[in-house]
Design a protein around this motif. Structure first.
Motif, PDB file in Angstrom:
ATOM      1  N   SER A   1       0.763  -1.328  -0.131  1.00 22.82           N
ATOM      2  CA  SER A   1       0.027  -0.031  -0.056  1.00 22.82           C
ATOM      3  C   SER A   1       1.030   1.328  -0.184  1.00 22.82           C
ATOM      4  CB  SER A   1      -0.990  -0.072   1.215  1.00 22.82           C
ATOM      5  OG  SER A   1      -0.364  -0.163   2.658  1.00 22.82           O
ATOM      6  N   LYS A   2       2.040   1.072  -0.272  1.00 25.69           N
ATOM      7  CA  LYS A   2       2.928   2.473  -0.314  1.00 25.69           C
ATOM      8  C   LYS A   2       2.466   3.375  -1.362  1.00 25.69           C
ATOM      9  CE  LYS A   2       6.265   0.346  -3.719  1.00 25.69           C
ATOM     10  NZ  LYS A   2       7.418  -0.430  -3.886  1.00 25.69           N
ATOM     11  N   MET A   3       2.338   4.647  -0.718  1.00 25.11           N
ATOM     12  CA  MET A   3       2.084   5.792  -1.638  1.00 25.11           C
ATOM     13  C   MET A   3       0.234   5.557  -1.926  1.00 25.11           C
ATOM     14  SD  MET A   3       5.500   6.138  -3.803  1.00 25.11           S
ATOM     15  CE  MET A   3       5.415   7.585  -4.586  1.00 25.11           C
TER      16      MET A   3
ATOM     17  N   LEU B   1       7.132  -4.445   6.998  1.00 24.68           N
ATOM     18  CA  LEU B   1       8.057  -3.579   6.414  1.00 24.68           C
ATOM     19  C   LEU B   1       8.691  -4.184   5.326  1.00 24.68           C
ATOM     20  CD1 LEU B   1       9.278  -0.670   6.444  1.00 24.68           C
ATOM     21  CD2 LEU B   1      11.154  -1.428   7.953  1.00 24.68           C
ATOM     22  N   ILE B   2       8.790  -3.716   4.082  1.00 26.99           N
ATOM     23  CA  ILE B   2       9.281  -4.595   2.996  1.00 26.99           C
ATOM     24  C   ILE B   2      10.650  -3.754   2.297  1.00 26.99           C
ATOM     25  CG2 ILE B   2       7.411  -6.094   2.472  1.00 26.99           C
ATOM     26  CD1 ILE B   2       6.688  -3.960   0.018  1.00 26.99           C
ATOM     27  N   GLY B   3      10.596  -2.284   2.995  1.00 25.24           N
ATOM     28  CA  GLY B   3      11.820  -1.553   2.170  1.00 25.24           C
ATOM     29  C   GLY B   3      12.992  -1.358   3.121  1.00 25.24           C
TER      30      GLY B   3
ATOM     31  N   GLY C   1      13.218 -11.957  -1.686  1.00 30.93           N
ATOM     32  CA  GLY C   1      13.933 -11.353  -2.558  1.00 30.93           C
ATOM     33  C   GLY C   1      13.013 -10.524  -3.683  1.00 30.93           C
ATOM     34  N   ILE C   2      13.829  -9.679  -4.401  1.00 31.64           N
ATOM     35  CA  ILE C   2      13.266  -9.039  -5.272  1.00 31.64           C
ATOM     36  C   ILE C   2      13.878  -9.055  -6.636  1.00 31.64           C
ATOM     37  CG2 ILE C   2      12.373  -6.577  -6.236  1.00 31.64           C
ATOM     38  CD1 ILE C   2      13.034  -5.646  -3.164  1.00 31.64           C
ATOM     39  N   THR C   3      13.029  -9.533  -7.877  1.00 32.61           N
ATOM     40  CA  THR C   3      13.957  -9.886  -9.098  1.00 32.61           C
ATOM     41  C   THR C   3      14.221  -8.552  -9.764  1.00 32.61           C
ATOM     42  OG1 THR C   3      11.569  -9.970 -10.051  1.00 32.61           O
ATOM     43  CG2 THR C   3      12.450 -12.067  -9.413  1.00 32.61           C
TER      44      THR C   3
ATOM     45  N   GLY D   1       7.631 -12.395  -5.426  1.00 34.27           N
ATOM     46  CA  GLY D   1       6.624 -12.240  -6.533  1.00 34.27           C
ATOM     47  C   GLY D   1       5.868 -10.645  -6.446  1.00 34.27           C
ATOM     48  N   MET D   2       5.725  -9.805  -7.185  1.00 41.83           N
ATOM     49  CA  MET D   2       5.134  -8.609  -7.320  1.00 41.83           C
ATOM     50  C   MET D   2       4.184  -8.639  -8.493  1.00 41.83           C
ATOM     51  SD  MET D   2       8.849  -6.449  -6.437  1.00 41.83           S
ATOM     52  CE  MET D   2       8.248  -5.176  -7.214  1.00 41.83           C
ATOM     53  N   SER D   3       3.359  -7.393  -8.501  1.00 41.72           N
ATOM     54  CA  SER D   3       2.519  -7.226  -9.575  1.00 41.72           C
ATOM     55  C   SER D   3       3.016  -7.953 -11.005  1.00 41.72           C
ATOM     56  CB  SER D   3       2.396  -5.713 -10.037  1.00 41.72           C
ATOM     57  OG  SER D   3       1.551  -5.330  -8.889  1.00 41.72           O
ATOM     58  N   SER D   4       4.189  -7.672 -11.437  1.00 40.04           N
ATOM     59  CA  SER D   4       4.558  -8.110 -13.043  1.00 40.04           C
ATOM     60  C   SER D   4       5.037  -9.696 -12.941  1.00 40.04           C
ATOM     61  CB  SER D   4       5.879  -7.244 -13.176  1.00 40.04           C
ATOM     62  OG  SER D   4       6.803  -7.424 -12.334  1.00 40.04           O
TER      63      SER D   4
ATOM     64  N   ILE E   1       3.318 -13.491  -1.688  1.00 42.16           N
ATOM     65  CA  ILE E   1       3.427 -12.719  -2.873  1.00 42.16           C
ATOM     66  C   ILE E   1       3.095 -11.128  -2.263  1.00 42.16           C
ATOM     67  CG2 ILE E   1       3.034 -14.297  -4.700  1.00 42.16           C
ATOM     68  CD1 ILE E   1       0.271 -13.181  -4.904  1.00 42.16           C
ATOM     69  N   ARG E   2       3.925 -10.229  -2.822  1.00 42.00           N
ATOM     70  CA  ARG E   2       3.750  -8.773  -2.218  1.00 42.00           C
ATOM     71  C   ARG E   2       3.176  -7.980  -3.676  1.00 42.00           C
ATOM     72  NH1 ARG E   2       8.850 -10.467  -1.723  1.00 42.00           N
ATOM     73  NH2 ARG E   2       9.572  -8.542  -3.210  1.00 42.00           N
ATOM     74  N   VAL E   3       2.086  -7.758  -3.579  1.00 39.18           N
ATOM     75  CA  VAL E   3       1.261  -7.090  -4.748  1.00 39.18           C
ATOM     76  C   VAL E   3       0.752  -5.648  -4.433  1.00 39.18           C
ATOM     77  CG1 VAL E   3      -0.250  -7.223  -6.544  1.00 39.18           C
ATOM     78  CG2 VAL E   3       0.762  -9.388  -5.643  1.00 39.18           C
ATOM     79  N   GLY E   4       1.401  -4.847  -5.147  1.00 38.30           N
ATOM     80  CA  GLY E   4       0.852  -3.328  -4.891  1.00 38.30           C
ATOM     81  C   GLY E   4       0.033  -2.574  -5.956  1.00 38.30           C
ATOM     82  N   SER E   5       0.698  -2.560  -7.137  1.00 40.64           N
ATOM     83  CA  SER E   5      -0.104  -1.582  -8.216  1.00 40.64           C
ATOM     84  C   SER E   5      -1.138  -2.503  -9.006  1.00 40.64           C
ATOM     85  CB  SER E   5       0.838  -1.224  -9.339  1.00 40.64           C
ATOM     86  OG  SER E   5       1.727  -2.115  -9.790  1.00 40.64           O
ATOM     87  N   SER E   6      -1.161  -3.722  -8.940  1.00 46.25           N
ATOM     88  CA  SER E   6      -2.082  -4.512  -9.532  1.00 46.25           C
ATOM     89  C   SER E   6      -3.407  -4.654  -8.697  1.00 46.25           C
ATOM     90  CB  SER E   6      -1.599  -6.056  -9.588  1.00 46.25           C
ATOM     91  OG  SER E   6      -0.966  -6.025 -10.849  1.00 46.25           O
TER      92      SER E   6
ATOM     93  N   MET F   1      -2.029   2.424 -10.346  1.00 46.36           N
ATOM     94  CA  MET F   1      -0.701   3.041 -10.395  1.00 46.36           C
ATOM     95  C   MET F   1      -0.461   4.059  -9.020  1.00 46.36           C
ATOM     96  SD  MET F   1       1.031   2.285 -13.030  1.00 46.36           S
ATOM     97  CE  MET F   1       2.171   3.469 -13.529  1.00 46.36           C
ATOM     98  N   ARG F   2       0.668   4.063  -8.351  1.00 45.52           N
ATOM     99  CA  ARG F   2       0.939   4.678  -7.281  1.00 45.52           C
ATOM    100  C   ARG F   2       1.107   6.337  -7.796  1.00 45.52           C
ATOM    101  NH1 ARG F   2       3.552  -0.058  -5.912  1.00 45.52           N
ATOM    102  NH2 ARG F   2       5.357   0.206  -7.431  1.00 45.52           N
ATOM    103  N   ASN F   3       0.704   7.215  -6.466  1.00 45.39           N
ATOM    104  CA  ASN F   3       0.645   8.802  -6.964  1.00 45.39           C
ATOM    105  C   ASN F   3       2.140   9.218  -7.309  1.00 45.39           C
ATOM    106  OD1 ASN F   3      -2.120   8.742  -6.270  1.00 45.39           O
ATOM    107  ND2 ASN F   3      -1.512   8.705  -4.078  1.00 45.39           N
TER     108      ASN F   3
HETATM  109  C1  LIG Z   1       6.881  -1.466  -4.125  1.00 48.31           C
HETATM  110  C2  LIG Z   1       7.174  -2.923  -3.900  1.00 48.31           C
HETATM  111  C3  LIG Z   1       6.473  -4.406  -3.982  1.00 48.31           C
HETATM  112  C4  LIG Z   1       5.095  -4.112  -4.978  1.00 48.31           C
HETATM  113  O1  LIG Z   1       5.369  -3.820  -6.095  1.00 48.31           O
HETATM  114  P1  LIG Z   1       4.251  -3.756  -7.507  1.00 48.31           P
HETATM  115  O2  LIG Z   1       4.988  -3.804  -8.607  1.00 48.31           O
HETATM  116  O3  LIG Z   1       3.409  -2.441  -7.235  1.00 48.31           O
HETATM  117  O4  LIG Z   1       3.407  -4.795  -7.180  1.00 48.31           O
HETATM  118  C5  LIG Z   1       6.907  -5.531  -3.524  1.00 48.31           C
HETATM  119  N1  LIG Z   1       7.971  -5.541  -2.902  1.00 48.31           N
HETATM  120  C6  LIG Z   1       8.662  -4.677  -2.600  1.00 48.31           C
HETATM  121  C7  LIG Z   1       9.742  -4.858  -1.672  1.00 48.31           C
HETATM  122  C8  LIG Z   1       8.106  -3.286  -2.956  1.00 48.31           C
HETATM  123  O5  LIG Z   1       9.081  -2.278  -2.586  1.00 48.31           O
END
Ligand SMILES: *Cc1c(COP(=O)(O)O)cnc(C)c1O
Length: 215
Positions: free
Chosen positions: A22-24, A64-66, A150-152, A188-191, A204-209, A213-215
């Motif tokens: 839910s960031k931004m 916290l994912i950042g 992990g982030i790809t 796993g993220m939106s893409s 899975i960590r899904v935001g924009s989907s 889109m974030r602001n």
């Molecule tokens: C922003 C973020 C996501 C989600 O990204 P989307 O492409 O919006 O799904 C997942 N993981 C991390 C660590 C992020 O910073």
């Protein structure tokens, strides 16, 4: 937010947990997703969690994912359900210190660098093994290692992304061999979340989907 139910069902079908990132995104949007039944939300900034949390229901689990700076650990440690972005031994030491002061036990994931980009954070396999050894030696009595994150690489090359998921899955097996309760594999993220689920993701960590889109 029309995709929420579909993504939530796909996660469930693979026995994976969905973290709504839910960031931004606005309080109103987060509240709508909460009202659809979602309780786990991910944010990448300490300040943003501290700002949003008091405006939203108490039974939300914040992840916290950042990137977490060591000097901000004390601000966030008792505000989140899980820190998914532990990327160094220094940070482990700091989290241990602050958790001990408060007499709490905090759940963390070790973030592994699987992407090619230098800019993406995360630890190496060697650091992971060192931390696991120290964990087994009871260096971190106030920390529970629950798994890996992990982030790809940001790329359209599915083959590359597949390889990175497979590598993380392999490290997760090693990690779980040492620490039985480290059952979570957060990838796993939106893409790429469908591919991640096929490759054995359990979170899975899904935001924009979900939110748009974030602001
Ligand atoms: C922003 C973020 C996501 C989600 O990204 P989307 O492409 O919006 O799904 C997942 N993981 C991390 C660590 C992020 O910073």
């Amino acid at each position: 937010m029309e995709n929420f139910h579909k993504i939530s069902a796909e996660a469930k079908a693979h026995n994976a947990q969905l973290i709504a990132v839910s960031k931004m995104q606005s309080i109103e949007k987060i509240k709508s997703v909460y009202d659809m039944g979602q309780r786990d939300f991910g944010e990448n900034k300490v300040q943003e969690i501290l700002l949003k949390k008091p405006q939203l229901p108490d039974d939300i689990h914040w992840h916290l994912i950042g990137k977490l700076q060591s000097n901000k650990v004390k601000k966030i440690i008792d505000q989140v359900a899980m820190i998914q972005s532990v990327d160094s031994e220094k940070l482990m030491n700091n989290i241990q210190k602050e958790a001990a002061k408060r007499e709490i036990k905090i759940d963390v994931l070790l973030q592994i660098r699987i992407a090619e980009e230098e800019s993406k954070s995360g630890m190496t396999k060697e650091t992971m093994l060192e931390i696991i050894q120290k964990y087994l030696d009871e260096t971190y009595p106030n920390i529970q290692i629950k798994g890996l994150m992990g982030i790809t690489t940001l790329t359209d090359d599915q083959n590359q992304i597949s390889k990175e998921f497979e590598y993380l899955k392999k490290l997760h097996e090693e990690c779980q061999n040492a620490i039985t309760q480290a059952t979570i594999l957060s990838m796993g993220m939106s893409s790429d979340y469908m591919l991640a689920l096929e490759k054995g993701s359990s979170m899975i960590r899904v935001g924009s989907s979900i939110f748009g889109m974030r602001n």
